[in-house]
Design an enzyme around this catalytic site. Sequence first.
Site, short mmCIF file in Angstrom:
data_model
loop_
_atom_site.label_atom_id
_atom_site.label_comp_id
_atom_site.label_asym_id
_atom_site.label_seq_id
_atom_site.Cartn_x
_atom_site.Cartn_y
_atom_site.Cartn_z
N THR A 1 0.88 -1.15 0.00
CA THR A 1 0.00 0.00 0.00
C THR A 1 0.91 1.20 0.00
O THR A 1 2.01 1.14 0.53
CB THR A 1 -0.87 0.08 1.27
OG1 THR A 1 -1.91 -0.85 1.17
CG2 THR A 1 -1.47 1.44 1.47
N GLY B 1 3.49 4.31 -7.93
CA GLY B 1 2.90 3.15 -8.59
C GLY B 1 3.71 2.65 -9.76
O GLY B 1 3.67 1.46 -10.10
N CYS C 1 7.07 0.99 -7.40
CA CYS C 1 6.87 -0.06 -6.38
C CYS C 1 5.94 -1.15 -6.91
O CYS C 1 4.83 -0.87 -7.34
CB CYS C 1 6.27 0.57 -5.12
SG CYS C 1 5.91 -0.64 -3.82
N THR D 1 2.39 -1.37 -5.34
CA THR D 1 1.58 -0.16 -5.45
C THR D 1 1.10 -0.04 -6.89
O THR D 1 1.87 -0.29 -7.81
CB THR D 1 2.42 1.09 -5.08
OG1 THR D 1 2.91 0.94 -3.75
CG2 THR D 1 1.61 2.36 -5.17
#
Length: 184
Positions: free
Chosen positions: A7, A162, A165, A168
Amino acid sequence: METLHGTTILAVRREGQVALGGDGQVTLGHTVLKGNARKVRRLYHGRVLAGFAGATADAFTLFERFEAQLEKHHGQLARSAVELAKEWRSDRVLRRLEALLVVANTESLLTLSGTGDVIEPEHDLMAVGSGGPYAQAAGRALLESTDLPADQITQRALEIAGDICVYTNRHITVETLPETREES
């Protein structure tokens, strides 16, 4: 047993606006279980924003406890955060919960942890989660080098996280205070 991962939560404050956003990916081991989870919500009559990184069920328990503290302390963010942190650290059941909360109103940004920490950022942004360092770096660069409002900084920094990672994604939810007409 494998655990749920990933997250990225980012909160940014600029010129009277605070934005709190998160990605939508839920991962178990090396598998994406869901891509559109909502990890950011409004609490206390819409006056407080909260986001979580960590185990989902644990986070919902903490949201409920935090909202109860907000009600008890009439929306005082810092006092409610400290009281939840004390409860979280001292309660045998709560102590086992694995999540971080980022909470914000227009005056404060705070991160709460199960070890009793209540952390206020040095700069006007706070990031947690697997993509947190990427979102924080991107957010800080945008905060310092552009005139973008908090919600746009949050959106763009989370998109960058995003892209970097693996835990993510780019399904971003951003909430703002005060509310803007167009939510992301």
